[in-house]
Design a protein around this motif. Structure first.
Motif, PDB file in Angstrom:
ATOM      1  N   LEU A   1      32.720  17.997 -19.955  1.00 41.40           N
ATOM      2  CA  LEU A   1      33.243  19.363 -19.847  1.00 41.40           C
ATOM      3  C   LEU A   1      34.538  19.393 -19.050  1.00 41.40           C
ATOM      4  N   TRP A   2      34.599  18.586 -18.014  1.00 39.55           N
ATOM      5  CA  TRP A   2      35.808  18.514 -17.192  1.00 39.55           C
ATOM      6  C   TRP A   2      36.975  17.967 -18.013  1.00 39.55           C
ATOM      7  N   LYS A   3      36.724  16.908 -18.771  1.00 39.13           N
ATOM      8  CA  LYS A   3      37.780  16.298 -19.593  1.00 39.13           C
ATOM      9  C   LYS A   3      38.285  17.279 -20.644  1.00 39.13           C
ATOM     10  N   GLN A   4      37.412  18.125 -21.159  1.00 35.03           N
ATOM     11  CA  GLN A   4      37.780  19.081 -22.212  1.00 35.03           C
ATOM     12  C   GLN A   4      38.482  20.325 -21.666  1.00 35.03           C
ATOM     13  N   SER A   5      38.442  20.521 -20.374  1.00 36.02           N
ATOM     14  CA  SER A   5      39.019  21.732 -19.788  1.00 36.02           C
ATOM     15  C   SER A   5      40.528  21.592 -19.617  1.00 36.02           C
ATOM     16  N   PRO A   6      41.232  22.730 -19.592  1.00 36.63           N
ATOM     17  CA  PRO A   6      42.680  22.674 -19.378  1.00 36.63           C
ATOM     18  C   PRO A   6      43.020  22.166 -17.975  1.00 36.63           C
ATOM     19  N   ILE A   7      44.058  21.361 -17.884  1.00 38.02           N
ATOM     20  CA  ILE A   7      44.496  20.808 -16.607  1.00 38.02           C
ATOM     21  C   ILE A   7      45.357  21.853 -15.895  1.00 38.02           C
ATOM     22  N   PRO A   8      45.000  22.215 -14.672  1.00 39.66           N
ATOM     23  CA  PRO A   8      45.796  23.204 -13.927  1.00 39.66           C
ATOM     24  C   PRO A   8      47.212  22.684 -13.648  1.00 39.66           C
ATOM     25  N   PRO A   9      48.150  23.585 -13.446  1.00 40.51           N
ATOM     26  CA  PRO A   9      49.540  23.199 -13.201  1.00 40.51           C
ATOM     27  C   PRO A   9      49.756  22.311 -11.978  1.00 40.51           C
ATOM     28  N   GLY A  10      48.856  22.295 -11.035  1.00 37.75           N
ATOM     29  CA  GLY A  10      49.025  21.493  -9.827  1.00 37.75           C
ATOM     30  C   GLY A  10      48.689  20.020  -9.987  1.00 37.75           C
ATOM     31  N   PHE A  11      48.384  19.594 -11.209  1.00 42.51           N
ATOM     32  CA  PHE A  11      48.018  18.203 -11.456  1.00 42.51           C
ATOM     33  C   PHE A  11      49.012  17.558 -12.409  1.00 42.51           C
ATOM     34  N   LYS A  12      49.220  16.258 -12.231  1.00 41.63           N
ATOM     35  CA  LYS A  12      50.081  15.480 -13.125  1.00 41.63           C
ATOM     36  C   LYS A  12      49.324  15.287 -14.435  1.00 41.63           C
ATOM     37  N   GLU A  13      49.850  15.853 -15.501  1.00 37.46           N
ATOM     38  CA  GLU A  13      49.093  15.915 -16.754  1.00 37.46           C
ATOM     39  C   GLU A  13      48.742  14.541 -17.330  1.00 37.46           C
TER      40      GLU A  13
ATOM     41  N   LEU B   1      35.070   9.670 -17.916  1.00 34.87           N
ATOM     42  CA  LEU B   1      34.057   9.951 -18.947  1.00 34.87           C
ATOM     43  C   LEU B   1      33.437   8.646 -19.444  1.00 34.87           C
ATOM     44  N   LYS B   2      34.263   7.644 -19.653  1.00 33.24           N
ATOM     45  CA  LYS B   2      33.773   6.330 -20.085  1.00 33.24           C
ATOM     46  C   LYS B   2      32.819   5.745 -19.036  1.00 33.24           C
ATOM     47  N   GLN B   3      33.195   5.869 -17.759  1.00 34.38           N
ATOM     48  CA  GLN B   3      32.342   5.359 -16.681  1.00 34.38           C
ATOM     49  C   GLN B   3      31.014   6.112 -16.617  1.00 34.38           C
ATOM     50  N   CYS B   4      31.061   7.419 -16.798  1.00 35.33           N
ATOM     51  CA  CYS B   4      29.824   8.214 -16.741  1.00 35.33           C
ATOM     52  C   CYS B   4      28.922   7.918 -17.935  1.00 35.33           C
ATOM     53  N   ASP B   5      29.523   7.618 -19.074  1.00 35.26           N
ATOM     54  CA  ASP B   5      28.732   7.210 -20.235  1.00 35.26           C
ATOM     55  C   ASP B   5      28.068   5.860 -19.945  1.00 35.26           C
ATOM     56  N   HIS B   6      28.810   4.977 -19.322  1.00 36.77           N
ATOM     57  CA  HIS B   6      28.253   3.672 -18.942  1.00 36.77           C
ATOM     58  C   HIS B   6      27.081   3.859 -17.980  1.00 36.77           C
ATOM     59  N   ILE B   7      27.235   4.748 -17.019  1.00 38.13           N
ATOM     60  CA  ILE B   7      26.150   5.039 -16.070  1.00 38.13           C
ATOM     61  C   ILE B   7      24.927   5.557 -16.822  1.00 38.13           C
ATOM     62  N   ARG B   8      25.168   6.515 -17.701  1.00 36.19           N
ATOM     63  CA  ARG B   8      24.069   7.121 -18.466  1.00 36.19           C
ATOM     64  C   ARG B   8      23.312   6.065 -19.265  1.00 36.19           C
ATOM     65  N   MET B   9      24.055   5.189 -19.932  1.00 31.45           N
ATOM     66  CA  MET B   9      23.418   4.153 -20.748  1.00 31.45           C
ATOM     67  C   MET B   9      22.713   3.110 -19.868  1.00 31.45           C
ATOM     68  N   ALA B  10      23.308   2.780 -18.737  1.00 34.16           N
ATOM     69  CA  ALA B  10      22.689   1.805 -17.829  1.00 34.16           C
ATOM     70  C   ALA B  10      21.370   2.331 -17.281  1.00 34.16           C
ATOM     71  N   VAL B  11      21.326   3.627 -17.000  1.00 32.88           N
ATOM     72  CA  VAL B  11      20.076   4.238 -16.522  1.00 32.88           C
ATOM     73  C   VAL B  11      19.027   4.190 -17.633  1.00 32.88           C
ATOM     74  N   LYS B  12      19.428   4.535 -18.852  1.00 36.21           N
ATOM     75  CA  LYS B  12      18.480   4.500 -19.981  1.00 36.21           C
ATOM     76  C   LYS B  12      17.957   3.091 -20.230  1.00 36.21           C
ATOM     77  N   GLU B  13      18.822   2.103 -20.029  1.00 37.80           N
ATOM     78  CA  GLU B  13      18.440   0.708 -20.255  1.00 37.80           C
ATOM     79  C   GLU B  13      17.744   0.089 -19.041  1.00 37.80           C
ATOM     80  N   LYS B  14      17.537   0.908 -18.005  1.00 42.60           N
ATOM     81  CA  LYS B  14      16.860   0.476 -16.780  1.00 42.60           C
ATOM     82  C   LYS B  14      17.523  -0.762 -16.157  1.00 42.60           C
ATOM     83  N   MET B  15      18.846  -0.674 -16.051  1.00 38.02           N
ATOM     84  CA  MET B  15      19.616  -1.750 -15.421  1.00 38.02           C
ATOM     85  C   MET B  15      19.258  -1.816 -13.933  1.00 38.02           C
ATOM     86  N   PRO B  16      19.472  -2.967 -13.299  1.00 36.09           N
ATOM     87  CA  PRO B  16      19.124  -3.120 -11.875  1.00 36.09           C
ATOM     88  C   PRO B  16      19.910  -2.153 -10.977  1.00 36.09           C
ATOM     89  N   ASP B  17      19.290  -1.801  -9.870  1.00 36.75           N
ATOM     90  CA  ASP B  17      19.901  -0.849  -8.940  1.00 36.75           C
ATOM     91  C   ASP B  17      21.259  -1.308  -8.425  1.00 36.75           C
TER      92      ASP B  17
END
Length: 128
Positions: free
Chosen positions: A64-76, A87-103
């Protein structure tokens, strides 16, 4: 009458303190930050339960954050690239949790995502 005068002085003083200060509000960043804090800080201390419970929510908030408009105070360009990486990192986290990767692996990847979050919230801001 003294109360009215005092209130006027206080109002003017507060206005002067905040004059020229602009706070950028980015709701999606704030929402993501709340989830990142709720998962990363416990993981730092060895408690991976919140991360495992909220991995899907963390991914959804990043999307949702990636899809939102970037405010003017940020380097686009930099912000877009960093959000894509987050987003890629969070997807990796999600999949690692599903795959029961080590802590220890989960701690490593949530730490990387945390660093990327701070890159966006800090380095990607325009200098005033």
């Amino acid at each position: 009458m003294k109360k009215v005068h005092l209130m006027t002085v206080v109002f003017v003083f507060m206005s002067l303190l905040t004059w020229g200060q602009t706070k950028i509000t980015w709701v999606q960043m704030d929402n993501f930050h709340a989830l990142m804090s709720a998962t990363f800080h416990p993981a730092e201390e060895g408690n991976l339960v919140p991360l495992k419970q909220k991995a899907d929510s963390l991914y959804k908030a990043a999307k949702l954050w990636k899809q939102s408009p970037i405010p003017p105070g940020f380097k686009e360009a930099e912000t877009k690239a960093a959000l894509k990486e987050l987003l890629k990192q969070c997807d990796h986290i999600r999949m690692a949790v599903k795959e029961k990767m080590p802590d220890d692996h989960l701690k490593k990847i949530i730490s990387s995502a945390h660093d990327t979050f701070h890159k966006i919230s800090g380095e990607c801001r325009k200098k005033e």
